[in-house]
Design an enzyme around this catalytic site. Structure first.
Site, PDB file in Angstrom:
ATOM      1  N   LYS A   1       5.421   9.303   8.525  1.00 24.67           N
ATOM      2  CA  LYS A   1       5.234   8.727   9.851  1.00 24.67           C
ATOM      3  C   LYS A   1       6.268   9.222  10.868  1.00 24.67           C
ATOM      4  O   LYS A   1       6.125  10.311  11.431  1.00 24.67           O
ATOM      5  CB  LYS A   1       5.203   7.194   9.732  1.00 24.67           C
ATOM      6  CG  LYS A   1       3.989   6.707   8.896  1.00 24.67           C
ATOM      7  CD  LYS A   1       3.923   5.207   8.825  1.00 24.67           C
ATOM      8  CE  LYS A   1       2.881   4.760   7.806  1.00 24.67           C
ATOM      9  NZ  LYS A   1       1.514   4.784   8.318  1.00 24.67           N
TER      10      LYS A   1
ATOM     11  N   ASP B   1       9.385   2.960  -1.173  1.00 19.73           N
ATOM     12  CA  ASP B   1       8.391   3.624  -0.318  1.00 19.73           C
ATOM     13  C   ASP B   1       8.746   3.279   1.128  1.00 19.73           C
ATOM     14  O   ASP B   1       8.376   2.213   1.623  1.00 19.73           O
ATOM     15  CB  ASP B   1       6.986   3.151  -0.682  1.00 19.73           C
ATOM     16  CG  ASP B   1       5.950   3.812   0.224  1.00 19.73           C
ATOM     17  OD1 ASP B   1       4.745   3.584   0.018  1.00 19.73           O
ATOM     18  OD2 ASP B   1       6.339   4.548   1.154  1.00 19.73           O
TER      19      ASP B   1
ATOM     20  N   TYR C   1       0.863  -1.193   0.000  1.00 20.42           N
ATOM     21  CA  TYR C   1       0.000   0.000   0.000  1.00 20.42           C
ATOM     22  C   TYR C   1       0.892   1.233   0.000  1.00 20.42           C
ATOM     23  O   TYR C   1       1.849   1.311   0.775  1.00 20.42           O
ATOM     24  CB  TYR C   1      -0.888   0.000   1.246  1.00 20.42           C
ATOM     25  CG  TYR C   1      -1.754   1.237   1.406  1.00 20.42           C
ATOM     26  CD1 TYR C   1      -1.489   2.144   2.446  1.00 20.42           C
ATOM     27  CD2 TYR C   1      -2.804   1.503   0.558  1.00 20.42           C
ATOM     28  CE1 TYR C   1      -2.268   3.278   2.608  1.00 20.42           C
ATOM     29  CE2 TYR C   1      -3.598   2.645   0.726  1.00 20.42           C
ATOM     30  CZ  TYR C   1      -3.321   3.522   1.748  1.00 20.42           C
ATOM     31  OH  TYR C   1      -4.097   4.652   1.907  1.00 20.42           O
TER      32      TYR C   1
END
Ligand code: KE4
Length: 431
Positions: free
Chosen positions: A270, A242, A147
């Site tokens: 994050k 990613d 994702y």
């Protein structure tokens, strides 16, 4: 509204569902995958969450990764407060953004230039646009189960055959968009080779989670990442790591440092925001210089490099660059995973558990390994849901989906790990 409620979270969830889709501002929070009412969190500190009814939980979600130094870390809170007193947003360049960019570039050598944005989705969307512009190619390759945020090009799943055109994985993504994204099985280097053989010179970029955290925690097989690097270099496609989840989570140098791979572009998020909206994309100077206003590729953001998020990010980097921070965190995570594995084995519960740095995952299966999404999906979801609730009832807050990863913070001390392992022993009796 119901006459009687078991908890304040139930009341709040009922109210929330009247005016927010699913009662949540991000789908996974609704507990749809595991069932039940999501606790509404009132506050958090260190490794602990406190819900609206005052119930305390040991937290292994960590806001889906950012809270690697625990909740409400004093240094982070103080940095945000100091920044807030000087103004919350200017829409103009600030010194702190330069300092944060310099720290990121210093820690991740593959990143020669970096652009700060507000979310991982923005970071990956921007990196893909840049890759397509720089290569003048349209095709993007991703891996099933990975994702990368909710950008249209990335809400695509494999078509009938793995290397055929993608099909939308969400209404609202057009077929025209999806056809430029191809989805392959994670860890399947032969499929990547076959794709490049079938479509030479057409792939703008491969984007990959170097350690997968969105199909559960799945590790790259030996040679997978280096193979991607080699195949991309041979074809002229760009390799995008990613690292929104793995960056500053699996190691200070990210997965790229841990596995010794140099991607062309990297996305981050994050941890670098310390819980505030902060993400980034960066990489080779010749690529990043193509971004506006220097180059023609457009990307912008009102709150990009926001002073509060930047202050939090700088405080986080001060904390996680302390000597031994990652060594201790990795050791604690291993103790947790080994301890849970031991009690599950004592109860004859077949499972596979993985960890990398301070992220981990658990699959209920009698398979010897889980290496991709199909294998992850074939694991016992019902047993996972029983596990999830048996742990939650004992005050252990795990990710409410078997297709997520767990996260340990520097506040998870030996006592907390022991408590968690003991809870796992009790939960195992109910699986
Ligand atoms: P955001 O847009 O949610 O900040 O980042 C998207 C993203 C990009 N890349 C990776 C590897 C990611 O894991 C994410 C977001 N992760 C999910 C958890 N699996 C965020 C939780 C949520 O969607 O609420």
């Amino acid at each position: 509204m119901k006459e009687s409620y078991g908890s304040r979270s139930e009341v709040l969830f009922d109210r929330a569902q009247q005016i927010i889709p699913g009662g949540v501002n991000s789908p996974v929070r609704a507990f749809k995958a595991v069932g039940g009412i999501p606790p509404f969190i009132a506050e958090a500190s260190g490794a602990w969450l406190v819900d609206a009814d005052g119930r305390r939980y040991i937290d292994y979600v960590a806001s889906w990764g950012p809270m690697i130094a625990g909740h409400a870390h004093p240094q982070v809170v103080a940095a945000i407060a100091r920044a807030a007193e000087r103004g919350t947003s200017f829409g103009a360049p600030t010194e702190a953004e330069v300092v944060l960019a310099e720290r990121i570039v210093e820690l991740l050598p593959s990143i020669e230039m970096v652009r700060l944005v507000n979310s991982g989705t923005e970071a990956t969307m921007s990196a893909l646009r840049l890759a397509r512009a720089a290569t003048r190619r349209a095709l993007i390759v991703k891996f099933r189960g990975c994702y990368h945020g909710h950008g249209d090009s990335l809400l695509v799943e494999a078509g009938s055959g793995a290397a055929t055109l993608g099909v939308p994985s969400s209404p609202g993504v057009t077929a025209a968009t999806a056809q430029d994204t191809l989805t392959l099985p994670y860890n399947d280097l032969a499929a990547v080779q076959q794709l490049f053989d079938q479509r030479p010179g057409q792939v703008a970029a491969i984007i990959v989670e170097p350690v997968a955290g969105n199909m559960g925690c799945v590790l790259p097989q030996p040679g997978f990442l280096s193979g991607l690097r080699q195949l991309c270099s041979q074809d002229g496609a760009l390799l995008i790591f990613d690292e929104v989840m793995t960056g500053f989570r699996v190691a200070l140098t990210g997965a790229q440092g841990l596995y010794g791979i140099t991607p062309d572009l990297t996305t981050l998020g994050k941890v670098i925001g310390g819980g505030l909206p902060m993400a980034a994309y960066g990489g080779r100077r010749d690529l990043m210089q193509q971004m506006a206003p220097v180059g023609p590729v457009y990307q912008a953001g009102t709150l990009s490099g926001n002073p509060l998020a930047t202050a939090a990010g700088l405080a986080m980097l001060d904390i996680i660059t302390a000597t031994g921070f990652f060594d201790r965190l990795t050791a604690t995570t291993r103790q947790l995973v080994d301890g849970i594995g031991a009690v599950l084995r004592q109860h004859g519960i077949a499972h596979v558990a993985y960890s990398e740095g301070s992220m981990f995952g658990l699959f209920f299966t009698d398979r010897a390994a889980v290496t991709n999404m199909d294998e992850a999906a074939a694991c016992d979801g019902e047993r996972f849901n029983r596990w999830f609730h048996a742990m939650l009832e004992q005050g252990i807050y795990l990710a409410p989906s078997r297709f997520e990863a767990g996260f340990v913070s520097s506040c998870h001390d030996a006592a907390i790990i022991e408590t968690t392992i003991a809870a796992a022993g009790q939960a195992a009796k109910r699986l």
